[in-house]
Design an enzyme around this catalytic site. Structure first.
Site, short mmCIF file in Angstrom:
data_model
loop_
_atom_site.label_atom_id
_atom_site.label_comp_id
_atom_site.label_asym_id
_atom_site.label_seq_id
_atom_site.Cartn_x
_atom_site.Cartn_y
_atom_site.Cartn_z
N HIS A 39 0.81 -1.21 0.00
CA HIS A 39 0.00 0.00 0.00
C HIS A 39 0.85 1.26 0.00
O HIS A 39 0.32 2.36 0.23
CB HIS A 39 -0.97 0.01 1.19
CG HIS A 39 -2.01 -1.05 1.09
ND1 HIS A 39 -2.67 -1.58 2.19
CD2 HIS A 39 -2.53 -1.70 0.02
CE1 HIS A 39 -3.53 -2.51 1.79
NE2 HIS A 39 -3.47 -2.59 0.48
N CYS A 67 9.30 18.66 -6.76
CA CYS A 67 10.27 17.72 -7.30
C CYS A 67 11.56 18.45 -7.66
O CYS A 67 11.54 19.50 -8.31
CB CYS A 67 9.68 17.04 -8.54
SG CYS A 67 10.82 15.92 -9.38
N ASN A 110 -7.77 -10.44 18.10
CA ASN A 110 -9.20 -10.21 17.89
C ASN A 110 -9.91 -11.32 17.13
O ASN A 110 -11.05 -11.66 17.45
CB ASN A 110 -9.41 -8.89 17.14
CG ASN A 110 -8.81 -7.71 17.88
OD1 ASN A 110 -8.96 -7.59 19.09
ND2 ASN A 110 -8.12 -6.84 17.15
#
Length: 271
Positions: free
Chosen positions: A126, A174, A240
């Site tokens: 990700h 940049c 969990n």
């Protein structure tokens, strides 16, 4: 901890026998460092519509129309990422790598904490919030998390009015082409990064550690199932739930910051 001694010992035995393990990390690993998951009750997506703010265009639109709406959440996120530090689970994974047991870490997290803990073989499906990418030429640069966030907070505090033009003035440029840079993270509608690399690493491993993931974010959630097709051992650590119960060989219902150091200790006793 004592009630899970058998599971911890079994995980230690499996890892002792391999030099080809891979870890697959979800948001629960970072949650132990104080970075709350976006999807849980009270998380960011409870306060901001992900379909509205989950794309670059959506963020720009909201900031243009109603910047004050997102400013408190934005500042809260900056505080969280500035204060977070890698936890014992991150450190244990780096130790597994140093011992030559763990070949790759596949992470869904974007906070760079695993690298800060010392891991080098990290696949970030990700992206990384602290790697910037040019919106024009694609050039990428890494920034140091805490100094970068601290500097950004100071600049935001100096703004008289929280508006889109003022924010664009603060955006990094940049060094090659002068265009705006953005965090190199995967947003809604964008392709997952390094996915073929992640699947290749998982398919080729002997033991897969599945850590702190709910198994609901696809296509990454397919990784454990692809690994099991190769008859590899699956160790799930999650306090969990176990979203992979049908393919799990060892399940330890603890936080990774407790379970992974305990596995390391058990391995020392097996020598």
């Amino acid at each position: 901890m004592d009630q899970y001694r058998n599971e911890i010992s079994r995980a230690a035995e499996l890892l002792m026998r391999t030099r080809n393990a891979v870890a697959f990390c979800g948001s629960g690993v970072s949650e132990e460092s104080g970075i709350a998951t976006f999807r849980d009750p009270g998380g960011i997506w409870d306060r901001i519509n992900p379909m509205e703010m989950g794309t670059p265009e959506g963020i720009l639109s909201v900031l243009y129309k109603n910047p004050g709406r997102v400013f408190p959440v934005f500042m809260e996120l900056l505080d969280v990422f500035e204060q977070a530090d890698f936890n014992p689970g991150h450190h244990a994974l780096a130790e597994f790598e140093n011992r030559g047991i763990l070949r790759k870490i596949i992470t869904q997290n974007i906070d760079n904490l695993q690298q800060e803990a010392g891991s080098t073989a990290v696949i970030e499906v990700h992206g990384n919030l602290f790697r910037l990418v040019c919106t024009s030429c694609g050039k990428k640069i890494k920034v140091d998390r805490k100094p970068f966030v601290s500097s950004l907070k100071a600049k935001l505090a100096a703004i008289r009015e929280f508006t889109l033009p003022a924010l664009l003035e603060l955006a990094p440029r940049c060094g090659s082409c002068g265009s705006l840079m953005r965090p190199d993270v995967v947003m809604f509608g964008e392709a997952v990064q390094e996915l073929p690399h992640a699947f290749s690493a998982a398919r080729g491993c002997e033991v897969l550690l599945v850590l702190g993931t709910s198994g609901v974010v696809y296509p990454a959630a397919e990784i454990p199932f692809e690994t099991k097709k190769r008859f590899s051992d699956i160790i799930v650590i999650n306090p969990n739930e176990n979203a992979f119960s049908d393919i799990t060989d060892v399940y330890i219902p603890l936080k990774t910051g407790l379970a992974l150091p305990a596995i390391l200790d058990a391995m020392k006793k097996l020598k």
